[in-house]
Design an enzyme around this catalytic site. Sequence first.
Site, PDB file in Angstrom:
ATOM      1  N   LYS A 282       0.871  -1.191   0.000  1.00 11.87           N
ATOM      2  CA  LYS A 282       0.000   0.000   0.000  1.00 11.87           C
ATOM      3  C   LYS A 282       0.902   1.234   0.000  1.00 11.87           C
ATOM      4  O   LYS A 282       1.495   1.579   1.021  1.00 11.87           O
ATOM      5  CB  LYS A 282      -0.904   0.046   1.236  1.00 11.87           C
ATOM      6  CG  LYS A 282      -1.949   1.157   1.064  1.00 11.87           C
ATOM      7  CD  LYS A 282      -2.405   1.793   2.353  1.00 11.87           C
ATOM      8  CE  LYS A 282      -1.600   2.946   2.832  1.00 11.87           C
ATOM      9  NZ  LYS A 282      -1.637   4.167   1.997  1.00 11.87           N
TER      10      LYS A 282
ATOM     11  N   GLY B 226      -4.677   3.195  -1.533  1.00  7.16           N
ATOM     12  CA  GLY B 226      -5.791   3.603  -0.674  1.00  7.16           C
ATOM     13  C   GLY B 226      -5.290   4.422   0.488  1.00  7.16           C
ATOM     14  O   GLY B 226      -4.096   4.717   0.591  1.00  7.16           O
TER      15      GLY B 226
ATOM     16  N   GLY C 183      -4.573   5.392   4.565  1.00  2.00           N
ATOM     17  CA  GLY C 183      -4.040   4.684   5.729  1.00  2.00           C
ATOM     18  C   GLY C 183      -5.130   4.090   6.606  1.00  2.00           C
ATOM     19  O   GLY C 183      -5.110   2.890   6.909  1.00  2.00           O
ATOM     20  N   PRO C 184      -6.119   4.918   7.002  1.00  2.00           N
ATOM     21  CA  PRO C 184      -7.145   4.385   7.903  1.00  2.00           C
ATOM     22  C   PRO C 184      -7.944   3.223   7.305  1.00  2.00           C
ATOM     23  O   PRO C 184      -8.472   2.401   8.050  1.00  2.00           O
ATOM     24  CB  PRO C 184      -8.055   5.604   8.144  1.00  2.00           C
ATOM     25  CG  PRO C 184      -7.155   6.781   7.940  1.00  2.00           C
ATOM     26  CD  PRO C 184      -6.208   6.381   6.852  1.00  2.00           C
TER      27      PRO C 184
ATOM     28  N   VAL D  30      -7.126   1.107   3.903  1.00  2.00           N
ATOM     29  CA  VAL D  30      -6.305   0.002   3.369  1.00  2.00           C
ATOM     30  C   VAL D  30      -5.135  -0.311   4.314  1.00  2.00           C
ATOM     31  O   VAL D  30      -4.817  -1.478   4.571  1.00  2.00           O
ATOM     32  CB  VAL D  30      -5.796   0.347   1.948  1.00  2.00           C
ATOM     33  CG1 VAL D  30      -4.816  -0.705   1.450  1.00  2.00           C
ATOM     34  CG2 VAL D  30      -6.980   0.448   0.998  1.00  2.00           C
ATOM     35  N   GLY D  31      -4.501   0.739   4.857  1.00  2.00           N
ATOM     36  CA  GLY D  31      -3.363   0.517   5.759  1.00  2.00           C
ATOM     37  C   GLY D  31      -3.765  -0.300   6.977  1.00  2.00           C
ATOM     38  O   GLY D  31      -3.110  -1.291   7.320  1.00  2.00           O
TER      39      GLY D  31
ATOM     40  N   GLU E 286      10.228   1.807  10.258  1.00  2.00           N
ATOM     41  CA  GLU E 286      11.187   2.878   9.954  1.00  2.00           C
ATOM     42  C   GLU E 286      10.446   4.184  10.173  1.00  2.00           C
ATOM     43  O   GLU E 286       9.577   4.546   9.375  1.00  2.00           O
ATOM     44  CB  GLU E 286      11.659   2.779   8.497  1.00  2.00           C
ATOM     45  CG  GLU E 286      12.425   1.510   8.166  1.00  2.00           C
ATOM     46  CD  GLU E 286      13.809   1.471   8.786  1.00  2.00           C
ATOM     47  OE1 GLU E 286      14.303   2.533   9.222  1.00  2.00           O
ATOM     48  OE2 GLU E 286      14.392   0.380   8.859  1.00  2.00           O
TER      49      GLU E 286
ATOM     50  N   CYS F 277      13.675  11.654   6.383  1.00  2.00           N
ATOM     51  CA  CYS F 277      13.639  11.176   7.774  1.00  2.00           C
ATOM     52  C   CYS F 277      15.006  11.293   8.452  1.00  2.00           C
ATOM     53  O   CYS F 277      15.086  11.479   9.658  1.00  2.00           O
ATOM     54  CB  CYS F 277      13.147   9.741   7.813  1.00  2.00           C
ATOM     55  SG  CYS F 277      14.061   8.674   6.709  1.00  2.00           S
TER      56      CYS F 277
ATOM     57  N   GLU G 234       9.883  16.371  15.187  1.00  2.00           N
ATOM     58  CA  GLU G 234      10.229  16.287  13.771  1.00  2.00           C
ATOM     59  C   GLU G 234       9.387  17.306  12.998  1.00  2.00           C
ATOM     60  O   GLU G 234       8.166  17.298  13.088  1.00  2.00           O
ATOM     61  CB  GLU G 234       9.941  14.876  13.266  1.00  2.00           C
ATOM     62  CG  GLU G 234      10.406  14.666  11.850  1.00  2.00           C
ATOM     63  CD  GLU G 234      10.090  13.269  11.332  1.00  2.00           C
ATOM     64  OE1 GLU G 234       8.938  12.846  11.451  1.00  2.00           O
ATOM     65  OE2 GLU G 234      11.018  12.624  10.816  1.00  2.00           O
TER      66      GLU G 234
HETATM   67  P1  NAD Z   1       2.378   8.597   7.698  1.00  2.00           P
HETATM   68  O1  NAD Z   1       2.664   7.822   8.927  1.00  2.00           O
HETATM   69  O2  NAD Z   1       1.313   9.625   7.744  1.00  2.00           O
HETATM   70  O3  NAD Z   1       1.971   7.638   6.499  1.00  2.00           O
HETATM   71  C1  NAD Z   1       2.819   6.588   6.066  1.00  2.00           C
HETATM   72  C2  NAD Z   1       1.961   5.511   5.455  1.00  2.00           C
HETATM   73  O4  NAD Z   1       1.115   4.960   6.466  1.00  2.00           O
HETATM   74  C3  NAD Z   1       1.043   5.998   4.343  1.00  2.00           C
HETATM   75  O5  NAD Z   1       0.966   5.008   3.341  1.00  2.00           O
HETATM   76  C4  NAD Z   1      -0.282   6.133   5.062  1.00  2.00           C
HETATM   77  O6  NAD Z   1      -1.398   5.985   4.212  1.00  2.00           O
HETATM   78  C5  NAD Z   1      -0.218   4.965   6.032  1.00  2.00           C
HETATM   79  N1  NAD Z   1      -1.093   5.106   7.201  1.00  2.00           N
HETATM   80  C6  NAD Z   1      -1.551   6.251   7.781  1.00  2.00           C
HETATM   81  N2  NAD Z   1      -2.351   5.943   8.832  1.00  2.00           N
HETATM   82  C7  NAD Z   1      -2.393   4.589   8.922  1.00  2.00           C
HETATM   83  C8  NAD Z   1      -3.033   3.674   9.810  1.00  2.00           C
HETATM   84  N3  NAD Z   1      -3.810   4.090  10.800  1.00  2.00           N
HETATM   85  N4  NAD Z   1      -2.827   2.343   9.622  1.00  2.00           N
HETATM   86  C9  NAD Z   1      -2.028   1.914   8.615  1.00  2.00           C
HETATM   87  N5  NAD Z   1      -1.412   2.724   7.735  1.00  2.00           N
HETATM   88  C10 NAD Z   1      -1.589   4.053   7.884  1.00  2.00           C
HETATM   89  O7  NAD Z   1       3.771   9.202   7.252  1.00  2.00           O
HETATM   90  P2  NAD Z   1       4.031  10.161   6.023  1.00  2.00           P
HETATM   91  O8  NAD Z   1       3.495  11.507   6.391  1.00  2.00           O
HETATM   92  O9  NAD Z   1       3.585   9.509   4.762  1.00  2.00           O
HETATM   93  O10 NAD Z   1       5.632  10.197   5.981  1.00  2.00           O
HETATM   94  C11 NAD Z   1       6.374  11.062   6.757  1.00  2.00           C
HETATM   95  C12 NAD Z   1       6.930  10.338   7.958  1.00  2.00           C
HETATM   96  O11 NAD Z   1       7.640   9.189   7.537  1.00  2.00           O
HETATM   97  C13 NAD Z   1       7.927  11.165   8.726  1.00  2.00           C
HETATM   98  O12 NAD Z   1       7.684  11.020  10.111  1.00  2.00           O
HETATM   99  C14 NAD Z   1       9.267  10.551   8.368  1.00  2.00           C
HETATM  100  O13 NAD Z   1      10.275  10.714   9.311  1.00  2.00           O
HETATM  101  C15 NAD Z   1       8.901   9.136   8.193  1.00  2.00           C
HETATM  102  N6  NAD Z   1       9.885   8.449   7.348  1.00  2.00           N
HETATM  103  C16 NAD Z   1      10.744   7.565   7.914  1.00  2.00           C
HETATM  104  C17 NAD Z   1      11.699   6.933   7.150  1.00  2.00           C
HETATM  105  C18 NAD Z   1      12.665   5.952   7.745  1.00  2.00           C
HETATM  106  O14 NAD Z   1      13.222   5.170   6.989  1.00  2.00           O
HETATM  107  N7  NAD Z   1      12.874   5.925   9.029  1.00  2.00           N
HETATM  108  C19 NAD Z   1      11.771   7.191   5.800  1.00  2.00           C
HETATM  109  C20 NAD Z   1      10.880   8.095   5.243  1.00  2.00           C
HETATM  110  C21 NAD Z   1       9.928   8.710   6.039  1.00  2.00           C
END
Ligand code: NAD
Length: 480
Positions: free
Chosen positions: A179, A210, A212-213, A215-216, A254, A288, A387
Site C-alpha cells: 500500500k 488507498g 491509511g485508515p 487500506v493501511g 522505519e 527522515c 520532527e
Molecule cells: P504517515 O505515517 O502519515 O503515512 C505513512 C503511510 O502509512 C502511508 O501510506 C499512510 O497511508 C499509512 N497510514 C496512515 N495511517 C495509517 C493507519 N492508521 N494504519 C495503517 N497505515 C496508515 O507518514 P508520512 O506523512 O507519509 O511520511 C512522513 C513520515 O515518515 C515522517 O515522520 C518521516 O520521518 C517518516 N519516514 C521515515 C523513514 C525511515 O526510513 N525511518 C523514511 C521516510 C519517512
Amino acid sequence: MDLAAAPPAPLTRRHLHVAGDWVDPSSGDTIAVENPATGETIGEVPAGAPADVDRAVAAARAAFPGWAATAPAERAAYLDRLHTALAARADDVARTVATELGAPLKLATRVQAGLPLIVLRSMVELAAEPVAEQVVGNSLVVREPVGVVGAITPWNYPLHQVVAKLAPALAAGCTVVLKPSELTPLTAYLLFDAVTEAGLPPGVVNLVPGTGPVVGEALAAHPDVDLVSFTGSTATGRRIAHLAADRIARVALELGGKSANVILADADLPTAVKVGVGNVLVNSGQTCTAWTRMLVHRDRYDEALDLAATTVAGYRLGDPFDPATRLGPLVSAAQAERVRGHVDRALADGARLVAGGPDAPLPSRGHFVAPTVLADVHPDSALAQEEVFGPVLAVIPFADVDEAVAIANNSRYGLAGAVWSADEDAALAVARRLRTGQVDVNGGAFNPLAPFGGYRQSGLGRELGSYGVEEFTEVKAIQR
Ligand code: NAD
C-alpha cells in the site's frame, strides 16, 4: 533527452494489481493526486477497500509456497529482469516524482529514480547468495522466509521506500502486498508496470492503493499477513504495532527522526555547514534522516551562523521542472501549514531568525515554505524535540564534547547523525557515543549496503543490504 519537455507517464490509474493482473477495485471510490507546485489535481487512483486487501493477501498467500521454494539463482534472475524493466522507466519515474511530490527534476532523477535502481541491483546480488546457514554445536541454524509481507510506505521518497521493502522481501522468498502513500501513489504503478514486464509469478507482489485508515489498517490487522513492514511517522508506526500485537505478528518500523549534526571546534567549518544545510534542505526537508539540529562549538558559533545564512541564500525555490530550482514545494498544503506552525512556535519560544522565516518571499502558488535557519534553539524546546519535516534548521551551541553528546542524545528519536572534526579518531569517538542507527563522519557517503534504521522511537529493525534481507526471515534451529 529533454526530460522537462517529454510527455508525462499516465497520471490516472484505475486498477489494483492482484494475482498477476490489473483488476478492478471493489468500489468506484477514487483518490485525487495533486501537483504540490501548483495545487492542481493532476490525476486519480482507486481508493482500495478492505475487500481488496483480502483479495490481495489471499493471492500473496497462495503464491508464497512456490516463491519460497524457488532457487536463489532463479529469484535473482527475476529481480534482475525487474531491475532492467524499472531502469527503462527511470525518466518516467523522475518526472512523475517531480509532478506528484514536487521534487526538483535533478534530485528526482539522481535520487528518487536512481536510488531504487541501486538498491534493486544490490538485492539481485544478495538474492543469489542465500543467507548463510550456521552450525551451533549439534544444531543447524537456517533462515526461512517469514511469509506474506504487508508493506506500507510514505510519500517522501515514494519509490525508494517501496523498493527498500519489496526487493529484500522477494530476495528472502516472501510475497508482498503493497500500500503506497495516497499522496504519491503513481510511481508504485510504474514499478508494477515493470513487474508485469519482468514476468514475476502471479501473486508474488500485489498493489492496493488507498488511505491509511482504510487500506493501511486492513493490511496491518490482516490475520494472514505475517510481517508488517512500515515506513512513516512514529504515530502511525505505534498504531501499526498495536494492530500487529493483537495476533503477535512481526513488525519492522522505519519512523521519524530529529538527527544531530555535531560540528567540533577543529572541523572544516565551511564544508561542515554547507553539507549540513544541504542535508536539511534536500527534498524540501522531507527526509527522515535530515540532520535538523546543528550543534556547533561556541568558539565557531557566529561564524557557522553566517555560513548557514550564505548557504541558504543560494537555494532557489520554484518550479521543479526548472533546472535552476534547488528547492521544490512541500507535499501538501497541510504539511506546509504544519511546518510554518513549527517556525512560529520556535520564534515564540525565543529562537533567533537567521534566514528565511514567515516573511521571506515565496512563489505565488504551490505549497512552498522558505528555507529557514533558527539560532539559539533551546535543546528542550519543541523545535529541538519534534520532527518538523520541512526545510527548517535549528542551530544550538555547545561548550565541550560531553555537552554536545548530551544534547545530541536528548531526543526520543535516534535515526541518523553526523560528526565533523579534523581529528577523525575524535570524530569516531563521538560517533560511537551517539544513540542512533547511522552516523556520517566528515561527510561519509551514503552506503546502500549498510544497515538502515533507528534506535528508540525511530523504529524497530533494519533495512538495506544483508540486514534488510534478514529482516524478512525466520530463524530455525534443527538439532541432530
Ligand atoms: P504517515 O505515517 O502519515 O503515512 C505513512 C503511510 O502509512 C502511508 O501510506 C499512510 O497511508 C499509512 N497510514 C496512515 N495511517 C495509517 C493507519 N492508521 N494504519 C495503517 N497505515 C496508515 O507518514 P508520512 O506523512 O507519509 O511520511 C512522513 C513520515 O515518515 C515522517 O515522520 C518521516 O520521518 C517518516 N519516514 C521515515 C523513514 C525511515 O526510513 N525511518 C523514511 C521516510 C519517512
